[in-house]
Design a protein around this motif. Structure first.
Motif, PDB file in Angstrom:
ATOM      1  N   TRP A  42     -41.593  12.399 105.236  1.00 12.97           N
ATOM      2  CA  TRP A  42     -42.783  11.579 105.410  1.00 12.97           C
ATOM      3  C   TRP A  42     -43.340  11.193 104.051  1.00 12.97           C
ATOM      4  O   TRP A  42     -43.302  11.992 103.116  1.00 12.97           O
ATOM      5  CB  TRP A  42     -43.864  12.364 106.170  1.00 12.97           C
ATOM      6  N   VAL A  43     -43.895   9.975 103.988  1.00 13.64           N
ATOM      7  CA  VAL A  43     -44.512   9.556 102.719  1.00 13.64           C
ATOM      8  C   VAL A  43     -46.002   9.301 102.951  1.00 13.64           C
ATOM      9  O   VAL A  43     -46.369   8.481 103.812  1.00 13.64           O
ATOM     10  CB  VAL A  43     -43.864   8.266 102.158  1.00 13.64           C
ATOM     11  N   ALA A  44     -46.833  10.000 102.205  1.00 11.46           N
ATOM     12  CA  ALA A  44     -48.287   9.760 102.233  1.00 11.46           C
ATOM     13  C   ALA A  44     -48.585   8.690 101.181  1.00 11.46           C
ATOM     14  O   ALA A  44     -48.323   8.901 100.000  1.00 11.46           O
ATOM     15  CB  ALA A  44     -49.032  11.051 101.899  1.00 11.46           C
ATOM     16  N   ILE A  45     -49.091   7.549 101.632  1.00 12.23           N
ATOM     17  CA  ILE A  45     -49.395   6.444 100.695  1.00 12.23           C
ATOM     18  C   ILE A  45     -50.902   6.438 100.477  1.00 12.23           C
ATOM     19  O   ILE A  45     -51.674   6.268 101.426  1.00 12.23           O
ATOM     20  CB  ILE A  45     -48.943   5.087 101.273  1.00 12.23           C
ATOM     21  N   THR A  46     -51.324   6.645  99.242  1.00 16.65           N
ATOM     22  CA  THR A  46     -52.768   6.728  98.980  1.00 16.65           C
ATOM     23  C   THR A  46     -53.262   5.562  98.132  1.00 16.65           C
ATOM     24  O   THR A  46     -52.504   4.938  97.389  1.00 16.65           O
ATOM     25  CB  THR A  46     -53.143   8.026  98.215  1.00 16.65           C
ATOM     26  N   TRP A  47     -54.526   5.291  98.261  1.00 11.90           N
ATOM     27  CA  TRP A  47     -55.262   4.443  97.320  1.00 11.90           C
ATOM     28  C   TRP A  47     -56.656   5.058  97.208  1.00 11.90           C
ATOM     29  O   TRP A  47     -57.018   5.916  98.021  1.00 11.90           O
ATOM     30  CB  TRP A  47     -55.285   2.976  97.775  1.00 11.90           C
ATOM     31  N   VAL A  48     -57.400   4.681  96.188  1.00 15.77           N
ATOM     32  CA  VAL A  48     -58.708   5.311  95.963  1.00 15.77           C
ATOM     33  C   VAL A  48     -59.790   4.251  96.111  1.00 15.77           C
ATOM     34  O   VAL A  48     -59.743   3.199  95.458  1.00 15.77           O
ATOM     35  CB  VAL A  48     -58.770   5.962  94.562  1.00 15.77           C
TER      36      VAL A  48
END
Ligand code: GLU
Ligand code: MG
Length: 474
Positions: A19-25
């Motif tokens: 699984w890939v957790a894609i983040t932005w802030v």
């Protein structure tokens, strides 16, 4: 990693990543996330996953700020994973991580995207043949909630103490193993001055790498701390009586292969160009502060005598100067600047985007550099050292008045950030000092509660499960 996304996904699958957790802030400094299976990673890179623009109108407590220009139900953006920055998160459990950037449905970059700003500014400096390297230091408190809900240090031991390292050695081992498994390069780890406080210095890289590493490292630290049943507080001021947590930013500068902060004729070896850039950063500090210290409680950390450096001065190796020049050492370590005021509620992409814009401006229009300050600036005669804004409202006014930042960020992003700052100022209005600190004490855990009420946002002790790592259960 230079592999195309499809081969990269394959390579990750071979390592057991699923699984890939894609983040932005977001504008409030909170990392937001969408998770895709590895099979969906290629599409997440090329097309992206949906994200409503309203997420930038979230306040630091997760509530949608009324009156914010982005507090609208319409519109959609695509969060695209950056394949070049894909990395393991918790590989033993199948988790990978990638930072994302948001695009319009049309495929155009979203003008309000924070990481896009950082990338744009980096490309602009690269065009001017300038290499800016950056690295963050993170400080955090390892805590459990006391009976009143406030964070209480969970690991005993003195300032910089080997006793604290040994009292928490299983924690330190798990943390350093997890950082290495995540592929995060770091330089140094130690127990910090404050009770239960630790610090990690991340290795320097490009501005995008530095910001990505900060986000990635915080997730790893948060996760490992949780595995021990504790919580990590990255709040600038977890409690009134303790020192705060900084997120100091280190910067070095090279143009055409020539370092700009060393080997020159000016004070402490600065080149004329380096001095001009330092002067620009110094002049722009009040406006930058709104991005470097974005919570109302950030300004409770910026007290004199706490090494958080709340004066608009620079100094050579002076830990009370907002900009500390660390000259080159005999061992060849490059000279660099430390922006000491920054804390970990800052959105690192916005901060580095804005800092790069100021550096670019300083290269183009060098300002005269005032003399450095040595010793504690608070001991100088009145007026000799300007105090930086003492509240978010003051910093936000300086940010609004900065034509330089308005132009670099663009009207849409600059204006929306002003709305977020106003929302945070409102959130803190009429609060006692204790309420103000309690409201963000468990940052980056975001509560949905209003600020009033003393313990808003604090996790309830009953909800904290003690998951002991397998290594400790024996
Ligand atoms: N904890 C201090 C701060 O809030 C910094 C201590 C140090 O110099 O590392 O920034
Ligand atoms: Mg420190």
């Amino acid at each position: 990693m230079a592999l195309p996304p499809a081969s990269m996904a394959l390579a990750l699958a071979e390592q057991g990543l699923r699984w890939v957790a894609i983040t932005w802030v977001n504008h409030a400094g909170a990392p937001l996330v969408k998770v895709v299976p590895l099979a969906g990673f290629e599409a997440a890179v090329a097309v992206g996953v949906g994200f409503s623009p309203v997420a930038d109108a979230f306040s630091a407590d997760g509530a949608i700020a009324p009156g914010h220009r982005l507090a609208r139900p319409d519109g959609d953006l695509r969060l695209r994973a950056d394949a070049a920055a894909l990395a393991p998160l918790e590989p033993a459990n199948g988790w990978a991580w990638a930072p994302g950037e948001r695009y319009e449905r049309s495929g155009a970059p979203y003008a309000g995207d924070q990481r896009h700003l950082c990338r744009r500014q980096m490309e602009q400096l690269e065009r001017a043949r300038v290499e800016l390297r950056a690295g963050f230091e993170l400080e955090w408190l390892v805590a459990s909630p006391a009976a009143d809900g406030t964070p209480a240090p969970a690991i005993p031991g003195g300032p910089y103490g080997a006793d604290r390292l040994v009292e928490g050695l299983d924690y330190a081992t798990a943390l350093l193993e997890a950082l290495e498994a995540a592929g995060l390069p770091w330089l140094q780890f130690h127990p910090e001055y404050g009770a239960g406080q630790f610090e990690l210095s991340l290795a320097p890289g490009t501005p995008l790498e530095a910001a990505d590493r900060l986000v990635h490292a915080r997730l790893v630290i948060q996760r490992v701390t949780r595995r021990f049943g504790w919580r990590c507080c990255f709040s600038p001021k977890p409690s009134l009586e303790r020192v705060g947590n900084g997120g100091h930013l280190h910067l070095s500068l090279v143009r055409d292969g020539v370092p700009l902060l060393q080997g020159g004729e000016q004070e402490a070896g600065l080149t004329g160009t380096g001095a001009g850039v330092l002067a620009a950063l110094l002049a722009e500090l009040p406006a930058l502060l709104a991005l470097a210290c974005p919570l109302a409680v950030s300004y409770r950390r910026l007290a004199t005598g706490s090494w958080s450096a709340p004066f608009q001065v620079w100094g050579v190796e002076n830990r009370e100067a907002a900009l500390r020049l660390v000259p080159t050492a005999a061992d060849g370590a490059p000279a660099h600047l430390e922006l000491k005021v920054a804390d970990l509620a800052a959105n690192p992409y916005l901060l580095l985007g804005a800092v790069q814009a100021v550096v670019a401006d300083g290269l183009e229009r060098p300002r005269p550099l005032p003399p450095p300050v040595s010793g504690d600036p608070s001991g100088l005669p009145a007026g000799a050292a300007a105090r930086l804004p003492a509240s978010l409202a003051q910093a936000s006014a300086a940010f609004a008045a900065s034509d330089l930042l308005r132009e670099a960020l663009g009207e849409a992003l600059h204006g929306a950030l002003g709305d977020s700052q106003a929302a945070e100022v409102r959130r803190a209005a009429d609060c006692s000092e204790a309420e103000l600190v309690a409201a963000s004490a468990w940052w980056p855990v975001v509560g949905g509660d209003r600020l009033k009420g003393g313990q808003a946002g604090a996790p309830q002790p009953a909800t904290i499960t003690r998951l002991r790592p397998a290594a400790l259960a024996a």
